[in-house]
Design an enzyme around this catalytic site. Structure first.
Site, PDB file in Angstrom:
ATOM      1  N   HIS A 109       0.813  -1.222   0.000  1.00  8.59           N
ATOM      2  CA  HIS A 109       0.000   0.000   0.000  1.00  8.59           C
ATOM      3  C   HIS A 109       0.851   1.280   0.000  1.00  8.59           C
ATOM      4  CE1 HIS A 109       0.356  -0.254   4.524  1.00  8.59           C
ATOM      5  NE2 HIS A 109       0.471   1.056   4.381  1.00  8.59           N
ATOM      6  N   ASP A 139       0.029  -7.734   1.436  1.00 10.40           N
ATOM      7  CA  ASP A 139       0.360  -6.299   1.457  1.00 10.40           C
ATOM      8  C   ASP A 139       1.872  -6.098   1.475  1.00 10.40           C
ATOM      9  OD1 ASP A 139      -0.065  -3.565   1.451  1.00 10.40           O
ATOM     10  OD2 ASP A 139      -0.137  -3.430   3.635  1.00 10.40           O
ATOM     11  N   SER A 211       4.654   2.307   7.922  1.00  7.77           N
ATOM     12  CA  SER A 211       4.278   1.147   7.112  1.00  7.77           C
ATOM     13  C   SER A 211       5.453   0.648   6.275  1.00  7.77           C
ATOM     14  CB  SER A 211       3.122   1.508   6.177  1.00  7.77           C
ATOM     15  OG  SER A 211       1.950   1.767   6.897  1.00  7.77           O
TER      16      SER A 211
END
Length: 464
Positions: A109, A139, A211
């Site tokens: 992402h 992901d 992230s």
């Protein structure tokens, strides 16, 4: 003498209050060396999606042909200028170096849909990055920069991770480069929506920009990749989730070799166990994954797994809950043979299956005669299903027409449900149903397999 006593008491009193602080300093870890050694292996990632030109499609007449009173409004309209250009979108995240020749792992992402990806090192050097491959299910994304001799991380065996261990995250939350936060492992094997990722839950402060960054153990090894947070505010609330390193390493190796990820596929629909279901199957406690449906032409069908089996072990690994099964199956390479231990009719049975590749889109199971009023102990009315319905379901059964107050209603049985099994015995007609139900003694718990809206499920029932 009195002064000596006072002095001794004072020293003892001071020692009493300083001992906890000394003990705390001894027990709490010092992260300084770990951070200094491993920060160069962490990178900041910037992703830019270029501006897109939007044509609104409005057709306006030439203002020269308009009455004077309307010319001003049309000439000043922003749409009159034709296609409009949107602003480019920028996002930042973190990542870490997994090979000395420039491969970097991060979250999908972070770079998904980006036209340009840039990587910054701790020494502020900057590189253009190429996206080698992505995997939406986990992901994860693999990047490549043109560099040599880079310092790389070492992956830990995340299967050995224990709740309560200290862990540390390095990343760039809110564009604050190379921020360090620490905490402990709160739980492992969390299922938060993605069947193929058994997340690590921690209380490490993770925020937007973290992230894709690494989660280190005290040995400086990567145990996870920081991926998600639970939040109601958009920021950290004490619950963070990381992708286990064993899974991340497997995805990295496949993306590097093939540019895509292949997963093992068993071909079953499953549900979790509760105490009533466990008792009906003769188990002391809820465990395993209950098979509600075996898909046609699947490895499970070919290997002999049946509806109603409870999968207790897969490839030598104990299945404690149904959520534990998909990640384990997914890590098996297509074509490999595995042993599966199931509980069937009160006995354990070991089957050997050849695992296939998970299809791009999982196969989903699709979901009569005059009603038969039964004086059965469930207080329900059933009828045989017609051949067309049986063909769609891939099996025979009886449809529930009416549910009166009683054990079936208490268990959640609904009109329209199709009963296909009672306990471990198949039900293909109203006669089968009456025969099986009449043979169940009072006070015994058993499982009723039903099809509801195309999906199979088991309902635990006890006849009082």
């Amino acid at each position: 003498m009195t002064k000596k006593i006072v002095l001794i008491i004072s020293v003892l009193w001071m020692s009493f209050w300083t001992l906890p602080a000394v003990a705390a300093s001894v027990n709490l870890p010092d992260f300084t060396e770990l951070v200094q050694s491993h920060s160069p292996q962490v990178v900041k990632i910037g992703a830019v999606t270029k501006a897109k030109v939007r044509n609104y499609g409005y057709q306006y007449p030439d203002s020269q042909d308009l009455p004077e009173i309307f010319k001003y409004f049309f000439d000043q309209s922003p749409y009159r200028q034709g296609p409009q250009q949107q602003q480019p979108m920028e996002s930042t995240g973190s990542g870490f170096i997994v090979s000395s020749d420039g491969y970097i792992l991060t979250n999908n992402h972070v770079v998904n849909g980006a036209d340009e990806v840039t990587v910054w090192m701790t020494d502020r050097s900057q590189y253009h990055a190429e996206v080698i491959g992505t995997d939406e299910r986990t992901d994860l994304a693999l990047l490549k920069i043109d560099a040599k001799g880079l310092s790389t991380v070492e992956f830990a065996d995340s299967d050995k991770l224990k709740v309560g261990e200290w862990v540390l995250a390095i990343g760039s939350p809110f564009n604050l480069d190379y921020s360090v936060t620490a905490g402990i492992v709160s739980a492992i094997g969390r299922n938060i929506g993605e069947n193929y990722v058994p997340f690590i839950q921690t209380d490490v402060a993770i925020n937007p920009g973290n992230s894709g960054g690494p989660l280190f153990n005290l040995d400086g090894q990567v145990v996870g990749i920081n991926s998600q947070i639970y939040t109601r505010s958009g920021g950290y609330m004490g619950v963070s989730f990381s992708i286990p390193s064993n899974l991340a390493k497997n995805v990295y190796e496949q993306l590097k070799a093939n540019g895509k990820v292949s997963r093992g596929w068993l071909g079953v629909l499953i549900q979790g166990m509760n105490q009533d279901l466990a008792e009906s199957y003769g188990l002391k406690k809820p465990e395993g994954a209950l098979v509600t449906q075996v898909m046609e032409d699947s490895p499970a069908a070919a290997g002999g797994i049946r509806n109603g089996d409870i999968i207790l072990e897969f490839d030598g690994k104990h299945i404690d809950t149904s959520a534990a099964l998909p990640p384990i199956v997914g890590r098996v390479q297509p074509g490999e043979k595995v042993k599966v231990k199931v509980l069937r009719e009160g006995r354990e049975k070991t089957l050997t299956l050849t695992i296939a590749e998970l299809p791009t889109q999982d196969k989903l199971a699709q979901n009569g005669s005059a009603p038969h009023t039964s004086s059965n102990s469930l207080n329900i009315v059933v009828q045989n299903i017609d051949p067309d319905t049986a063909s769609k379901l891939g099996e025979k059964g009886v449809r529930v027409i009416e549910v009166d107050q009683g054990p079936a209603a208490d268990a959640g049985l609904q009109p329209g449900d199709v009963i296909t099994m009672v306990g471990s015995r198949k039900v293909e007609s109203v006669g089968d149903f009456d025969k099986v139900i009449s043979s169940i003694p009072s006070g015994k718990a058993f499982a009723l397999r039903v099809m509801r809206n195309g999906s199979p499920m088991f309902l635990p029932i006890r006849i009082e």
